[in-house]
Design a protein around this motif. Structure first.
Motif, mmCIF file in Angstrom:
data_model
loop_
_atom_site.group_PDB
_atom_site.id
_atom_site.type_symbol
_atom_site.label_atom_id
_atom_site.label_comp_id
_atom_site.label_asym_id
_atom_site.label_seq_id
_atom_site.Cartn_x
_atom_site.Cartn_y
_atom_site.Cartn_z
ATOM 1 N N ASP A 1 20.354 -12.816 -25.955
ATOM 2 C CA ASP A 1 21.345 -13.207 -26.966
ATOM 3 C C ASP A 1 21.799 -14.656 -26.820
ATOM 4 O O ASP A 1 22.320 -15.243 -27.762
ATOM 5 C CB ASP A 1 22.576 -12.295 -26.890
ATOM 6 N N ILE B 1 18.504 -23.099 -26.613
ATOM 7 C CA ILE B 1 17.513 -24.085 -27.072
ATOM 8 C C ILE B 1 18.169 -25.225 -27.847
ATOM 9 O O ILE B 1 17.581 -26.278 -28.035
ATOM 10 C CB ILE B 1 16.369 -23.456 -27.926
ATOM 11 N N ASP B 2 19.404 -25.023 -28.298
ATOM 12 C CA ASP B 2 20.118 -26.109 -28.982
ATOM 13 C C ASP B 2 20.994 -26.911 -28.024
ATOM 14 O O ASP B 2 21.743 -27.787 -28.446
ATOM 15 C CB ASP B 2 21.015 -25.532 -30.084
ATOM 16 N N GLU C 1 17.712 -25.949 -38.370
ATOM 17 C CA GLU C 1 16.283 -26.080 -38.070
ATOM 18 C C GLU C 1 15.573 -27.080 -38.974
ATOM 19 O O GLU C 1 14.615 -27.703 -38.569
ATOM 20 C CB GLU C 1 15.579 -24.722 -38.203
ATOM 21 N N TYR D 1 25.792 -28.334 -34.075
ATOM 22 C CA TYR D 1 26.741 -27.253 -34.370
ATOM 23 C C TYR D 1 28.049 -27.768 -34.972
ATOM 24 O O TYR D 1 28.624 -27.138 -35.852
ATOM 25 C CB TYR D 1 27.032 -26.435 -33.101
ATOM 26 N N ARG E 1 18.027 -16.462 -36.563
ATOM 27 C CA ARG E 1 16.745 -16.683 -35.883
ATOM 28 C C ARG E 1 16.101 -15.353 -35.495
ATOM 29 O O ARG E 1 14.898 -15.177 -35.619
ATOM 30 C CB ARG E 1 16.968 -17.515 -34.624
ATOM 31 N N ARG F 1 10.527 -14.572 -25.106
ATOM 32 C CA ARG F 1 11.385 -14.769 -26.270
ATOM 33 C C ARG F 1 11.785 -16.239 -26.413
ATOM 34 O O ARG F 1 11.827 -16.790 -27.510
ATOM 35 C CB ARG F 1 12.634 -13.888 -26.137
ATOM 36 N N SER G 1 19.306 -18.563 -28.302
ATOM 37 C CA SER G 1 19.427 -19.405 -29.492
ATOM 38 C C SER G 1 20.295 -20.630 -29.190
ATOM 39 O O SER G 1 19.903 -21.761 -29.460
ATOM 40 C CB SER G 1 20.017 -18.584 -30.647
ATOM 41 N N ALA G 2 21.449 -20.379 -28.601
ATOM 42 C CA ALA G 2 22.331 -21.499 -28.249
ATOM 43 C C ALA G 2 21.692 -22.357 -27.152
ATOM 44 O O ALA G 2 21.839 -23.579 -27.146
ATOM 45 C CB ALA G 2 23.688 -20.973 -27.796
ATOM 46 N N LEU H 1 9.195 -21.057 -33.131
ATOM 47 C CA LEU H 1 9.795 -20.852 -34.446
ATOM 48 C C LEU H 1 10.474 -22.133 -34.910
ATOM 49 O O LEU H 1 10.305 -22.599 -36.035
ATOM 50 C CB LEU H 1 10.812 -19.707 -34.379
ATOM 51 N N SER H 2 11.225 -22.732 -33.988
ATOM 52 C CA SER H 2 11.908 -23.992 -34.275
ATOM 53 C C SER H 2 10.929 -25.074 -34.699
ATOM 54 O O SER H 2 11.162 -25.792 -35.667
ATOM 55 C CB SER H 2 12.625 -24.476 -33.012
ATOM 56 N N GLU I 1 9.018 -18.041 -27.967
ATOM 57 C CA GLU I 1 8.931 -17.694 -29.392
ATOM 58 C C GLU I 1 9.956 -18.467 -30.210
ATOM 59 O O GLU I 1 9.652 -18.964 -31.296
ATOM 60 C CB GLU I 1 9.152 -16.185 -29.591
ATOM 61 N N GLU J 1 23.511 -25.692 -26.453
ATOM 62 C CA GLU J 1 24.887 -25.274 -26.713
ATOM 63 C C GLU J 1 25.280 -24.024 -25.928
ATOM 64 O O GLU J 1 26.304 -23.403 -26.207
ATOM 65 C CB GLU J 1 25.072 -24.991 -28.215
ATOM 66 N N ALA J 2 24.443 -23.623 -24.964
ATOM 67 C CA ALA J 2 24.769 -22.414 -24.198
ATOM 68 C C ALA J 2 25.910 -22.688 -23.226
ATOM 69 O O ALA J 2 26.061 -23.803 -22.726
ATOM 70 C CB ALA J 2 23.540 -21.934 -23.440
ATOM 71 N N ALA J 3 26.702 -21.655 -22.994
ATOM 72 C CA ALA J 3 27.851 -21.818 -22.116
ATOM 73 C C ALA J 3 27.416 -21.993 -20.655
ATOM 74 O O ALA J 3 28.025 -22.744 -19.907
ATOM 75 C CB ALA J 3 28.780 -20.611 -22.257
#
Ligand SMILES: [Zn+2]
Lengths: 196, 220
Positions: free
Chosen positions: B8, B14-15, A153, A159, A181, B37, B11-12, B44-45, B40, B17-19
């Motif tokens: 769950d 927003i980067d 962040e 990654y 997070r 969420r 997080s990945a 946060l980022s 949020e 990196e999600a499958a």
């Protein structure tokens, strides 16, 4: 003259600077320090929770980089090598602090102060408040969660780069970051930042 | 097809990196809880990314350069410094390293037997071991057929075959995972704390290993 060297140095990439530094060019090494001093000190600051100690730890990281120069090979991204060194030093720092009974890293006192006339626009105050909450939240994360959060962040590493720095699998980065997070989010809510 | 919550995976996501980003995207359009969420996490980022960056005093560079030069001038140091305070810490690390390598729990009572003779060489930050001496001693030991593991606080041993090199924090992390698997929190709670475990190594174990190491390193 140093300024003269700087005119062309910025065009060199990190590994080119390393190669020059390996050959004994001190200006090239100084350029690397200049290029990375802010991110490395920032990383150390978030990890240690102390602005003062962060500078010392970061300084040691660069000194070690210098000492290991000859054995560096341009295989990974240079920043991951440097953050790897800084990261190990911050872990050692946290371990030493713990031995001395100061386990928890403290939130930094970087809340912006009012200006000369004592004005502090609402937006700025709100930003300062959020920053304070974030610092507190980060300081309470475990070192393993804190480092992955800070590298992603604040340093903006992807990654793969984080996995290289932490010498772990990408899947570990993913799961640990999600947990970090979530913990931070929950803490912010409980600390009063309902709508973060 | 079930349409489970994707909390769950956000997080990945927003980067990037999600499958299964498509599935998440579709779910977010229908589910206010997950969508909230998601927002949020994005906020946060952006807050984290906007945190104050430290101001670096101009002397920082000067200090780094001075210390780097100074470090270069230092004479080669002795390989082991048994009398130094770092020695105790180093031994503690060796014991943990060996316990891990032998597949035993650090505080467990049944170390798994193994025919492999293993020695861990520790490079503690407080010791500043001389690189050349480390390299020489390790090469010598490996020539003798000793299966050796180098536990280092940084990447200084990464010239070794992977099986012979572990960093201090890889060790800490694997210990932490072990504790987590058993339902503990490795970074909180007294004795189950990773650092606590390392600090709490028995001195008799350390002494045994110390003499073992001295035997090996003594001649060097
Ligand atoms: Zn949902």
């Amino acid at each position: 003259m140093e300024a003269k060297a700087d005119e062309w140095m910025p065009q060199l990439d990190d590994w080119e600077l390393v190669a020059r530094a390996q050959a004994g060019d001190e200006n090239a090494f100084a350029m690397l320090v200049r290029r990375y001093q802010v991110p490395v000190i920032h990383f150390c600051q978030r990890m240690t929770g102390s602005a003062e100690d962060a500078e010392d730890v970061a300084q040691e990281a660069f000194v070690r980089l210098h000492r290991h120069l000859k054995r560096l090979k341009p295989q990974a991204r240079f920043s991951t090598v440097l953050f790897g060194i800084a990261r190990n030093l911050t872990l050692n720092y946290l371990r030493d602090m713990k031995r001395r009974g100061r386990g928890q890293s403290r939130p930094l006192e970087t809340c912006p102060l009012p200006d000369a006339e004592g004005r502090r626009p609402d937006v700025e105050a709100r930003m300062g408040e959020i920053e304070r909450l974030l610092e507190e939240g980060i300081a309470r994360l475990s070192p393993a969660h804190r480092e992955v959060l800070v590298l992603r962040e604040i340093q903006g590493l992807d990654y793969d780069a984080i996995a290289t720095v932490l010498k772990c699998r990408k899947g570990t980065v993913k799961s640990r970051l999600a947990r970090a997070r979530e913990q931070l989010r929950q803490r912010l809510v409980s600390l009063g930042g309902e709508e973060i | 097809m079930s349409d489970k919550h994707v909390l769950d995976a956000l997080s990945a996501y927003i980067d990037g990196e999600a499958a299964h980003p498509d599935r998440i995207e579709r779910h977010l359009r229908r589910c206010p809880e997950c969508a909230r969420r998601h927002m949020e996490l994005l906020k946060l980022s952006s807050h984290l990314g906007a945190m104050n960056v430290p101001e670096v005093p101009p002397e920082f560079l000067t200090r780094v350069m001075a210390h780097a030069r100074e470090a270069e001038m230092l004479p080669a140091r002795r390989f082991w410094l048994p009398a130094s305070p770092g020695w105790v810490a180093a031994l503690a690390l060796i014991v943990v390293g060996l316990a891990l390598l032998y597949g035993a729990r650090p505080n467990g009572s049944t170390p798994a037997t193994t025919s492999r003779e293993q020695v861990a060489v520790v490079r503690d930050t407080t010791l500043y071991l001389d690189d050349e001496a480390v390299v020489d001693a390790m090469a010598k030991l490996m020539d003798e057929g000793v299966d050796l593991t180098y536990v280092a606080p940084d990447a200084s041993g990464d010239w070794l075959p992977e099986d012979n090199f572990i960093t201090y924090d890889e060790m800490v992390v694997s210990l932490a995972e072990e504790i987590e698997d058993e339902g503990g929190d490795p970074y909180l709670g007294g004795d189950t704390n990773v650092y606590g475990l390392i600090d709490g190594m028995g001195s008799s174990e350390a002494a045994v290993l110390g003499s073992l190491l001295t035997d090996y390193m003594g001649e060097g």
